[in-house]
Design a protein around this motif. Structure first.
Motif, PDB file in Angstrom:
ATOM      1  N   THR A  10       0.831  -1.200   0.000  1.00  0.00           N
ATOM      2  CA  THR A  10       0.000   0.000   0.000  1.00  0.00           C
ATOM      3  C   THR A  10       0.865   1.249   0.000  1.00  0.00           C
ATOM      4  N   GLN A 138      -8.037  -0.066   2.668  1.00  0.00           N
ATOM      5  CA  GLN A 138      -7.120   0.990   2.228  1.00  0.00           C
ATOM      6  C   GLN A 138      -6.341   0.542   0.996  1.00  0.00           C
ATOM      7  N   TYR A 139      -5.903  -0.707   1.022  1.00  0.00           N
ATOM      8  CA  TYR A 139      -5.113  -1.252  -0.089  1.00  0.00           C
ATOM      9  C   TYR A 139      -5.887  -1.138  -1.402  1.00  0.00           C
ATOM     10  N   TYR A 207      -3.217   6.491   5.140  1.00  0.00           N
ATOM     11  CA  TYR A 207      -2.481   5.243   5.407  1.00  0.00           C
ATOM     12  C   TYR A 207      -1.920   5.213   6.828  1.00  0.00           C
TER      13      TYR A 207
END
Length: 211
Positions: A10, A138-139, A207
């Protein structure tokens, strides 16, 4: 993939977005920029404040952070009207020191929101809708953002704007003789690249959850 691997990939995606933005300015238009950290910080702080205080969601926060970064990038690209090469690089390097002073100045916290800020644990894409909380979510969101920005930059190189950028990169005098507005296109490269780097900063704040 394990959680650590997902987190690392990520972060790599975020920096690829920032590098693609730098590539527009440096690789396409040939303008040396040394303010990538400041650009990312502007995008991160703008996005974080909008998300944490106004609750607008990460996508509007990222767009506004990118637009503000684009404006600052154009502002510091104005010296390219008179200077180029090493000298324009020094003018952008000055932004690094200005941004550091600005963001650490508590007397200006009413503007930037404070040198230390936290994002909520659950962040909506737009407002409170479709929240992102887990590393996997999030990825995939950041992967989607990377795909969009990569598509934009790859297609930009095939457009008339991209060809003008490359012409300016090769020889700005010859480009001017051929009728290309060199100064305007340099500023356009700063705006596009600055937007992407600022958006990467906004994604980086999402992140890590803390700036």
């Amino acid at each position: 993939l394990g959680g650590g691997m997902v987190s690392m990939i990520t972060r790599i995606y975020i920096f690829i977005i920032a590098i693609r933005g730098l590539h527009v300015i440096l690789g396409y238009a040939g303008e040396i920029v040394l303010a990538q950290g400041a650009f990312m910080a502007i995008g991160a702080y703008t996005s974080t404040r909008l998300v944490a205080e106004a609750g607008v969601g990460i996508i509007p926060g990222m767009l506004v952070g990118g637009l503000l970064t684009a404006f600052v990038a154009v502002l510091f690209g104005l010296p390219s009207w008179r200077v180029k090469g090493f000298y324009i690089a020094i003018s952008t390097l000055a932004l690094q020191f200005i941004a550091l002073w600005f963001l650490q100045n508590n007397q200006l916290a009413f503007i930037h929101g404070g040198s230390q800020q936290n994002l909520p644990r659950d962040v909506g894409l737009i407002g409170e809708y479709v929240t992102i909380s887990s590393p996997t979510e999030q990825y995939f969101f950041i992967l989607a953002a990377l795909a969009v920005f990569a598509l934009v930059t790859f297609n930009l190189s095939r457009t008339g704007i991209g060809r003008m950028f490359r012409g300016i990169h090769e020889n700005d005098l010859s480009s001017a003789v051929l009728g290309i507005n060199v100064f305007r296109n340099k500023l356009l490269a700063y705006a596009i690249g600055g937007f992407m780097i600022g958006a990467a900063g906004a994604l980086y704040s999402l992140y890590i959850g803390f700036i």
